[in-house]
Design a protein around this motif. Sequence first.
Motif, PDB file in Angstrom:
ATOM      1  N   ASN A   1      40.280  31.390-117.334  1.00 43.07           N
ATOM      2  CA  ASN A   1      39.475  30.176-117.451  1.00 43.07           C
ATOM      3  C   ASN A   1      40.307  28.953-117.055  1.00 43.07           C
ATOM      4  OD1 ASN A   1      38.291  27.811-118.699  1.00 43.07           O
ATOM      5  ND2 ASN A   1      36.825  29.253-119.612  1.00 43.07           N
TER       6      ASN A   1
ATOM      7  N   SER B   1      32.719  27.470-118.505  1.00 41.89           N
ATOM      8  CA  SER B   1      33.178  28.824-118.854  1.00 41.89           C
ATOM      9  C   SER B   1      32.983  29.807-117.709  1.00 41.89           C
ATOM     10  CB  SER B   1      32.499  29.366-120.114  1.00 41.89           C
ATOM     11  OG  SER B   1      31.354  28.643-120.434  1.00 41.89           O
TER      12      SER B   1
ATOM     13  N   PHE C   1      32.102  33.021-118.281  1.00 42.09           N
ATOM     14  CA  PHE C   1      31.078  34.020-118.603  1.00 42.09           C
ATOM     15  C   PHE C   1      29.884  33.412-119.307  1.00 42.09           C
ATOM     16  CE2 PHE C   1      35.272  36.049-118.709  1.00 42.09           C
ATOM     17  CZ  PHE C   1      35.097  36.942-117.669  1.00 42.09           C
ATOM     18  N   GLU C   2      28.731  34.076-119.161  1.00 48.29           N
ATOM     19  CA  GLU C   2      27.539  33.699-119.924  1.00 48.29           C
ATOM     20  C   GLU C   2      26.855  34.988-120.354  1.00 48.29           C
ATOM     21  OE1 GLU C   2      25.173  31.471-117.137  1.00 48.29           O
ATOM     22  OE2 GLU C   2      24.325  33.265-116.220  1.00 48.29           O
ATOM     23  N   SER C   3      26.110  34.899-121.454  1.00 44.17           N
ATOM     24  CA  SER C   3      25.408  36.124-121.848  1.00 44.17           C
ATOM     25  C   SER C   3      23.926  35.952-121.531  1.00 44.17           C
ATOM     26  CB  SER C   3      25.622  36.416-123.328  1.00 44.17           C
ATOM     27  OG  SER C   3      25.368  35.248-124.073  1.00 44.17           O
TER      28      SER C   3
ATOM     29  N   GLY D   1      22.524  36.582-118.780  1.00 50.25           N
ATOM     30  CA  GLY D   1      22.252  36.227-117.385  1.00 50.25           C
ATOM     31  C   GLY D   1      21.709  37.409-116.604  1.00 50.25           C
TER      32      GLY D   1
ATOM     33  N   THR E   1      27.107  38.771-115.869  1.00 50.82           N
ATOM     34  CA  THR E   1      27.918  38.125-116.905  1.00 50.82           C
ATOM     35  C   THR E   1      28.653  36.872-116.409  1.00 50.82           C
ATOM     36  OG1 THR E   1      29.797  39.533-116.358  1.00 50.82           O
ATOM     37  CG2 THR E   1      28.328  40.309-118.119  1.00 50.82           C
ATOM     38  N   HIS E   2      28.586  36.574-115.133  1.00 50.55           N
ATOM     39  CA  HIS E   2      29.334  35.434-114.585  1.00 50.55           C
ATOM     40  C   HIS E   2      28.501  34.152-114.577  1.00 50.55           C
ATOM     41  CE1 HIS E   2      31.967  38.380-112.008  1.00 50.55           C
ATOM     42  NE2 HIS E   2      32.317  38.360-113.290  1.00 50.55           N
ATOM     43  N   THR E   3      29.163  33.017-114.757  1.00 52.36           N
ATOM     44  CA  THR E   3      28.456  31.752-114.539  1.00 52.36           C
ATOM     45  C   THR E   3      28.493  31.432-113.049  1.00 52.36           C
ATOM     46  OG1 THR E   3      30.432  30.377-114.785  1.00 52.36           O
ATOM     47  CG2 THR E   3      29.175  30.865-116.804  1.00 52.36           C
TER      48      THR E   3
END
Length: 421
Positions: A172, A186, A188-190, A192, A201-203
């Motif tokens: 990060n 960030s 990662f995101e959940s 997505g 899982t990626h932003t």
Amino acid sequence: TEGSAPRPVIGPDSVEVLGYSYPRDDFTNVTPKILEKVGRNLHNQSHHPLWLIKERIKAHFYSSYMGRWGNPLFSVHDNLSPVVTVEQNFDRSEDPINSVSIIHSSPVAECLPLVVSRATMLRAHTSAHQSDLVRSGLDAFLLAGDVYRRDEIDASHYPVFHQMEGVRLFSNHELFSQVKDGHQLSLFESGGRRTPQKQETHTLEAVKLVEFNLKQTLTRLITNLFGDLEVRWVDCYFPFTHPSFEMEVRFHGDWLEVLGCGVMEQELLNSAGAGNKLGWAFGLGLERLAMVLYSIPDIRLFWSQDERFLKQFRVQDIHQPICFQPLSKYPPLHNDISFWLPDDGFTENDFYELVRSVGGDLVEKVSLVDDFTHPKTGRRSHCYRIVYRHMERTLTQQEVAVVHGQIQQDAESELGVQGRY
Ligand code: FA5
Ligand code: MG
């Protein structure tokens, strides 16, 4: 003492590769011609053009990317054995026997592998080592090696060639520290979704930065090697990356694909113990780059032991420009071969591999010139044109006839085709 015949590398029950013996079984499809190449390590032979290009790439990465202590950021690995497990090559943790049947029949594999024994094969790409090197704790590395495939036959394809893999991971902090107010972003995101732009899982902002860094790194490399050269990016698919791209360069008026790359599949990083990072990876064909850089017209030349070829690359300084002076071209001889295909189980690449294994470097090109289905019986036949040409002398019709006859004979006995000669 003289007289003791060398031990065959492929015996009735075993296959010997780099001093190890593997049981020979139904999956074994490596040939003596292929095994002759294992261990040659052209990329490690001082002043071979593949070594030169590897050294140029290393020098570029060493001088352009420094670690925190002034050390090179990318470590370089060029001595990993090409014998890998099917699982390493395909990054699939299935029952190895099951995955061998997958690679023989399924469209998942983008290339047809050369198998030593059951679950052991010659790597089809340097990506086979990504996971192990990440697991060993590396964040940035280059890896060069010989790779093996049953592939087409022409001036830019050869069943043994060399790749250079590059991988770089970002935490990060590494990715966002240059961005204003980046600490709020960030990786990662959940919840997505996977889209053409990114993995679930990626932003999007993380992926875009990684993708930009990847393309910039590769464009800089190509500019460093070639100066100005027309380049384009093509979207594509690779099993280890998403999104994925290929870079093509303008060569002799055509677009030539030189590398594949993309944002690494997070699953691979997670299972290699780097789940808190994002990464990019690329894999480039060293022959393809060397052909462009040194104007080498045919990929078979890399295997030449002819002094007239090798001496042209013995320069003092790896950066010295070299323009290869082609050895004079000897005349080609054409011969066609037609046969009825068996009801199933025939692939063109099986035939190409057979031609290479019998004809070796005498074969310059094989092309399918006719694909015919009999209107009544439904039987299918193929006609291939084989172009024979020796790099270093003129071939006679008689010696080509011997090779061509052997190809006809082996095609019948090994591929189950029926000759129409
Ligand atoms: C791969 O092998 C991927 N592993 C590359 C990759 C690595 C993608 C990391 C994403 C991340 P591909 O099959 O396209 O991709 O081969 C890569 C390069 O090797 C090609 O662009 C080309 O330059 C070279 N190449 C492929 N097949 C041959 C061949 N038969 N002879 C010579 N060079 C080849
Ligand atoms: Mg490709």
